[in-house]
Design an enzyme around this catalytic site. Structure first.
Site, mmCIF file in Angstrom:
data_model
loop_
_atom_site.group_PDB
_atom_site.id
_atom_site.type_symbol
_atom_site.label_atom_id
_atom_site.label_comp_id
_atom_site.label_asym_id
_atom_site.label_seq_id
_atom_site.Cartn_x
_atom_site.Cartn_y
_atom_site.Cartn_z
ATOM 1 N N ASP A 42 63.080 83.129 100.499
ATOM 2 C CA ASP A 42 63.534 82.540 99.233
ATOM 3 C C ASP A 42 65.023 82.780 99.004
ATOM 4 O O ASP A 42 65.733 81.922 98.502
ATOM 5 C CB ASP A 42 62.756 83.151 98.056
ATOM 6 C CG ASP A 42 61.336 82.614 97.997
ATOM 7 O OD1 ASP A 42 60.978 81.806 98.889
ATOM 8 O OD2 ASP A 42 60.587 83.014 97.081
ATOM 9 N N LEU A 92 41.166 50.582 83.734
ATOM 10 C CA LEU A 92 40.079 50.040 84.539
ATOM 11 C C LEU A 92 38.795 50.030 83.739
ATOM 12 O O LEU A 92 38.568 50.915 82.911
ATOM 13 C CB LEU A 92 39.874 50.919 85.783
ATOM 14 C CG LEU A 92 41.030 50.982 86.773
ATOM 15 C CD1 LEU A 92 40.764 52.034 87.831
ATOM 16 C CD2 LEU A 92 41.224 49.624 87.425
ATOM 17 N N GLU A 124 39.262 54.755 96.563
ATOM 18 C CA GLU A 124 40.138 55.931 96.446
ATOM 19 C C GLU A 124 39.534 56.886 95.438
ATOM 20 O O GLU A 124 38.798 56.462 94.553
ATOM 21 C CB GLU A 124 41.521 55.500 95.922
ATOM 22 C CG GLU A 124 42.265 54.570 96.830
ATOM 23 C CD GLU A 124 43.307 53.739 96.076
ATOM 24 O OE1 GLU A 124 43.948 54.252 95.150
ATOM 25 O OE2 GLU A 124 43.435 52.557 96.426
ATOM 26 N N LYS A 126 39.498 58.878 92.157
ATOM 27 C CA LYS A 126 40.184 58.634 90.890
ATOM 28 C C LYS A 126 40.700 59.968 90.381
ATOM 29 O O LYS A 126 39.938 60.812 89.922
ATOM 30 C CB LYS A 126 39.234 58.001 89.872
ATOM 31 C CG LYS A 126 39.909 57.622 88.590
ATOM 32 C CD LYS A 126 38.985 56.764 87.732
ATOM 33 C CE LYS A 126 39.697 56.246 86.500
ATOM 34 N NZ LYS A 126 39.976 57.289 85.529
ATOM 35 N N ASP A 128 42.277 62.799 88.194
ATOM 36 C CA ASP A 128 42.222 63.016 86.753
ATOM 37 C C ASP A 128 43.544 63.619 86.302
ATOM 38 O O ASP A 128 43.689 64.824 86.194
ATOM 39 C CB ASP A 128 41.058 63.943 86.426
ATOM 40 C CG ASP A 128 40.621 63.782 84.981
ATOM 41 O OD1 ASP A 128 41.120 62.847 84.333
ATOM 42 O OD2 ASP A 128 39.806 64.583 84.519
ATOM 43 N N GLU A 183 49.623 58.929 90.097
ATOM 44 C CA GLU A 183 49.078 59.890 89.141
ATOM 45 C C GLU A 183 49.749 61.250 89.311
ATOM 46 O O GLU A 183 49.822 61.773 90.427
ATOM 47 C CB GLU A 183 47.571 60.015 89.432
ATOM 48 C CG GLU A 183 46.774 60.607 88.326
ATOM 49 C CD GLU A 183 46.283 59.557 87.329
ATOM 50 O OE1 GLU A 183 46.727 58.379 87.388
ATOM 51 O OE2 GLU A 183 45.463 59.935 86.473
ATOM 52 N N TYR A 235 49.540 55.458 94.326
ATOM 53 C CA TYR A 235 48.409 54.610 94.695
ATOM 54 C C TYR A 235 48.652 53.110 94.532
ATOM 55 O O TYR A 235 47.782 52.318 94.797
ATOM 56 C CB TYR A 235 47.125 55.026 93.969
ATOM 57 C CG TYR A 235 47.207 55.134 92.468
ATOM 58 C CD1 TYR A 235 47.481 54.038 91.675
ATOM 59 C CD2 TYR A 235 46.961 56.348 91.837
ATOM 60 C CE1 TYR A 235 47.535 54.135 90.307
ATOM 61 C CE2 TYR A 235 46.999 56.462 90.449
ATOM 62 C CZ TYR A 235 47.295 55.347 89.695
ATOM 63 O OH TYR A 235 47.350 55.457 88.345
ATOM 64 N N LYS A 321 32.485 55.891 87.824
ATOM 65 C CA LYS A 321 32.485 57.239 87.252
ATOM 66 C C LYS A 321 31.397 58.073 87.912
ATOM 67 O O LYS A 321 30.244 57.655 87.952
ATOM 68 C CB LYS A 321 32.210 57.162 85.742
ATOM 69 C CG LYS A 321 33.386 56.610 84.970
ATOM 70 C CD LYS A 321 34.420 57.692 84.795
ATOM 71 C CE LYS A 321 35.509 57.208 83.862
ATOM 72 N NZ LYS A 321 36.223 58.251 83.216
ATOM 73 N N CYS A 415 28.783 86.215 55.630
ATOM 74 C CA CYS A 415 29.892 85.698 56.445
ATOM 75 C C CYS A 415 30.434 86.795 57.361
ATOM 76 O O CYS A 415 30.732 87.892 56.899
ATOM 77 C CB CYS A 415 30.995 85.191 55.524
ATOM 78 S SG CYS A 415 32.492 84.746 56.413
ATOM 79 N N CYS A 418 34.175 87.557 55.773
ATOM 80 C CA CYS A 418 34.443 88.106 54.435
ATOM 81 C C CYS A 418 33.183 88.699 53.805
ATOM 82 O O CYS A 418 33.225 89.192 52.687
ATOM 83 C CB CYS A 418 35.024 87.029 53.531
ATOM 84 S SG CYS A 418 33.817 85.779 53.066
ATOM 85 N N CYS A 431 29.943 79.494 54.370
ATOM 86 C CA CYS A 431 30.470 80.606 53.582
ATOM 87 C C CYS A 431 31.099 79.971 52.348
ATOM 88 O O CYS A 431 32.026 79.171 52.478
ATOM 89 C CB CYS A 431 31.519 81.366 54.386
ATOM 90 S SG CYS A 431 32.514 82.444 53.351
ATOM 91 N N CYS A 436 37.923 83.060 51.674
ATOM 92 C CA CYS A 436 37.573 83.710 52.947
ATOM 93 C C CYS A 436 38.752 83.578 53.916
ATOM 94 O O CYS A 436 39.252 82.478 54.153
ATOM 95 C CB CYS A 436 36.334 83.042 53.538
ATOM 96 S SG CYS A 436 35.952 83.565 55.219
HETATM 97 S S1 IVH Z 1 44.609 51.962 90.020
HETATM 98 C C1 IVH Z 1 45.086 48.129 87.769
HETATM 99 N N1 IVH Z 1 44.040 54.072 91.468
HETATM 100 O O1 IVH Z 1 42.812 55.670 86.317
HETATM 101 C C2 IVH Z 1 45.131 49.371 88.556
HETATM 102 N N2 IVH Z 1 44.125 54.325 89.104
HETATM 103 O O2 IVH Z 1 41.538 53.711 84.242
HETATM 104 C C3 IVH Z 1 44.944 50.566 87.731
HETATM 105 N N3 IVH Z 1 43.726 56.595 88.318
HETATM 106 O O3 IVH Z 1 45.515 54.654 84.367
HETATM 107 C C4 IVH Z 1 45.159 51.850 88.367
HETATM 108 N N4 IVH Z 1 43.437 57.505 90.302
HETATM 109 O O4 IVH Z 1 45.637 56.921 85.513
HETATM 110 C C5 IVH Z 1 44.214 53.585 90.226
HETATM 111 N N5 IVH Z 1 43.569 55.830 92.865
HETATM 112 C C6 IVH Z 1 43.757 55.367 91.634
HETATM 113 C C7 IVH Z 1 43.662 56.191 90.486
HETATM 114 C C8 IVH Z 1 43.854 55.619 89.226
HETATM 115 C C9 IVH Z 1 43.470 57.726 88.983
HETATM 116 C C10 IVH Z 1 43.807 56.499 86.844
HETATM 117 C C11 IVH Z 1 45.105 55.938 86.357
HETATM 118 C C12 IVH Z 1 44.753 54.751 85.522
HETATM 119 C C13 IVH Z 1 43.318 54.974 85.206
HETATM 120 C C14 IVH Z 1 42.622 53.641 85.069
#
Ligand code: IVH
Length: 673
Positions: A42, A92, A124, A126, A128, A183, A235, A321, A415, A418, A431, A436
């Protein structure tokens, strides 16, 4: 060593050094961040970075667009600029089963006048996290923005620059101008470390990795963002003729991180098999990050164009999902929390358990009825479920594992804070002591919270600290804090800068609307919507405080219970004094005149929306409200119309029973027009 720092290099030498250092530092950083393989200690990295920075200060014109010094963050700004997305950032639609995915693909096929489904698709994970758009001109990163409402986002360029997965300069062959989407996310381990650190510092923890990513991208001070373990997966390439599978490859070539676990499919049977595999991967936390589903996209760019989109989601992509993750754990203790209205909420303290990557230690049990219904007891082994960012829920007790001596849970009779005697009604324990301390503290937190006065930068911990020291007893005391600066500065962990920030956030909150103030007071039954309704009927905050319950009950949408609660609240002497103090502090809410609504083609009509619709519910709701209608969650005799989409369930049945008019989307359109 120190002698060399004095001798400025000549421009010629500087030019050579800038190139060398930039190249070296970037490759060291790549090895360190992306491959977890530090090439140099470092100290060497830091020294070289310092040297580069010094040269860049002397010769700013030599600074390269991919200089690592651009990644350290800039100083705090007041607010973010708004950015209009040239191509809207769509969301989506969701499917939850293979059958639903099949129907989605059939619809797409029909739209193209072909019966051949599915066509080549990419799949792909998705991620989060937080969707981000990046603009590059001649390969140089220009600007990055959040999704915002899809049309307009916020310019968070400085914060994005600090993320090493985002190239400042593209590699290989790329279009002259290009927009990339992807993302921002945080890996699970880094998330856990971040929260551990916050806990040690007594700061508020992030609820989940997504909140941590979003919170850090929207920081006004990018030098803090620079220290956060943010990552980015690209993506999408916007408005270029690449098929999706090609685009993912291009993105890698240009220097982006692309989630490598994507696959191609062209029949439902293999998709079904793969979905099961992804489910297992997710359940067993096989990825270093959290993903909450899969995204299926029609691979062909040409077909994507043909398919287009409905309102705000494309016809060529869909989110699958994955089911919530369930785990077994044990309840170690059940404690009782006192909320701002005095309502008692039991909380289960769990043996810590990893649910899809997030350590869960607590679950709210809502109320006694729910505990009774599931017969949840201390010591029980239970199944818990976490779906996305939802607070974990206890779904079921494994009664076979119950300890022999266990007894049903009982609410305390006094409670826990209090010691006042608890009043039990149908499903609530309360309560009754408005003095309180637990209630008072929760009321203060609520007043400062996001949906209310939104005093950003004044965390729950500080509110508690100031409350315990007697610095803040009532909401109006927030606005007196500036007269206690010396006391604040004496607190450990509060420097001049943080105190300034805190006080300016408090000052800023003075311009919040009357509706937020009213909601922030935490009057029983007055949520954000009711607060707006009340004001739109009364015309101003002060007018509202003068109304008796007979007057209030004539307002549309206000029932006797709310009317009582509001008029009783404002008739109390201590409330009158507090309101006066708030007004004296100069809150703008007191000057606000609210347009009294009447008219609107749908005024007086109440709608309930159910089933799957082609437009997002929130949008339909806003539209109906803008026409004067009310939108409610449950069907009753008062409901004027039920707007029912596909797969409508119990609400539709109830509406039929009650003889409520049922509308399809197209019938709604003709009603409006
Ligand atoms: S494609 C029209 N690809 O999911 C294309 N979205 O509900 C829209 N997300 O706002 C996005 N991984 O935040 C796409 N491999 C992926 C994704 C992805 C996560 C999220 C993204 C988007 C939301 C859509």
């Amino acid at each position: 060593m120190s002698t060399s720092a004095k001798k400025e290099p000549s421009k010629e030498v500087a030019l050579k050094l800038v190139h060398e250092l930039t190249q070296k530092l970037n490759s060291w950083a790549d090895a360190y961040y992306a491959e977890d393989n530090p090439l140099v200690p470092d100290s060497i990295y830091d020294e070289s970075l310092k040297k580069l920075r010094e040269i860049e200060i002397d010769y700013p014109e030599l600074k390269l667009p991919n200089s690592p010094t651009l990644r350290v963050g800039a100083k705090a700004r007041e607010q973010f600029q708004k950015v209009a997305h040239k191509v809207p950032m769509l969301s989506l639609s969701n499917v939850f089963s293979i059958a639903e995915l099949g129907s989605f693909l059939d619809r797409a096929a029909r739209h193209m006048g072909s019966s051949e489904a599915p066509f080549p698709l990419t799949c792909e994970e998705k991620m989060d996290g937080l969707a981000i758009s990046l603009h590059y001109k001649k390969g140089i990163f220009q600007r990055g923005a959040t999704r915002g409402d899809g049309e307009t986002g916020e310019d968070v360029t400085e914060n994005l620059r600090t993320i090493r997965d985002i190239p400042l300069k593209l590699e290989g062959h790329y279009p002259d101008e290009v927009e990339i989407r992807g993302e921002v996310y945080i890996e699970l381990k880094a998330f856990a470390r971040l929260n551990e650190k916050l806990q040690k510092e007594g700061k508020k923890l992030f609820a989940n990795p997504r909140n941590a990513a979003a919170g850090n991208i929207r920081r006004l001070d990018s030098s803090i963002t620079a220290k956060m373990p943010l990552r980015f997966f690209a993506y999408q390439i916007v408005s270029t003729p690449f098929d999706q599978s090609e685009a993912l490859k291009k993105l890698s070539q240009w220097g982006f991180q692309v989630n490598s676990h994507w696959k191609s499919f062209s029949d439902l049977h293999s998709i079904e098999k793969a979905v099961k595999e992804y489910e297992e991967i997710r359940k067993n936390s096989k990825r270093p990050y959290e993903f909450d589903g899969l995204v299926f996209k029609v691979d062909s760019h040409k077909l994507q164009q043909e398919l287009g989109f409905v309102t705000n989601s494309p016809r060529w992509a869909v989110a699958y999902k994955l089911p919530a993750i369930e785990m077994l754990t044990q309840i170690e203790k059940i404690s009782v929390q006192v909320g701002r209205t005095g309502a008692l909420t039991p909380v289960a303290h769990l043996k810590p358990v990893n649910v899809g990557g997030v350590i869960v230690q607590r679950a709210t049990l809502h109320n006694l009825d729910q505990i009774r219904a599931k017969d949840i007891r201390c010591g029980d082994t239970v199944w818990i479920r976490r779906a996305g960012d939802v607070i974990p829920e206890i779904i079921k007790v494994v009664t076979e594992e119950r300890p022999a001596n266990s007894t049903p849970f009982e609410m305390p009779s006094t409670c826990p804070e209090c010691h006042e005697k608890i009043i039990a009604t149908k499903s609530q324990h309360k309560c009754p002591n408005t003095l309180c301390p637990a209630q008072a503290l929760e009321r203060l937190r609520h007043f400062a919270s996001r949906g209310a006065m939104d005093i950003v930068g004044l965390g729950d911990e500080w509110i508690e600290e100031f409350f315990n020291n007697g610095l803040i007893k009532n909401p109006s005391d927030f606005y007196q804090l500036k007269n206690h600066k010396e006391e604040l500065l004496q607190k450990e962990g509060l420097g001049e800068k943080s105190v300034e920030k805190m006080l300016s956030a408090i000052e800023k909150s003075k311009s919040q609307s009357a509706a937020r103030l009213l909601f922030g007071l935490g009057i029983n039954h007055v949520g954000e919507r009711i607060a707006q309704d009340l004001l739109q009927n009364a015309g101003s905050f002060l007018d509202l405080t003068q109304k008796n319950s007979e007057e209030l009950v004539t307002y549309s949408g206000i029932g006797p219970e709310i009317a009582q609660s509001v008029s009783q609240y404002f008739s109390k002497n201590e409330v009158k004094k507090e309101i006066q103090k708030l007004q004296d502090s100069g809150l703008l809410a007191f000057k606000e005149k609210i347009e009294i609504i009447s008219g609107g083609p749908l005024s007086g009509k109440t709608f309930v929306i159910t089933g799957t619709l082609s437009t997002e519910r929130g949008i339909i709701k806003k539209r109906l409200e803008s026409l004067g209608a009310k939108v409610s969650d449950s069907v009753s005799k008062k409901t004027s119309y039920l707007l029912a989409g596909e797969n409508a369930g119990s609400k539709l049945t109830k509406a039929r029973e009650l003889g409520v008019k049922i509308l399809s989307e197209s019938e709604l359109e003709s009603l409006i027009s």
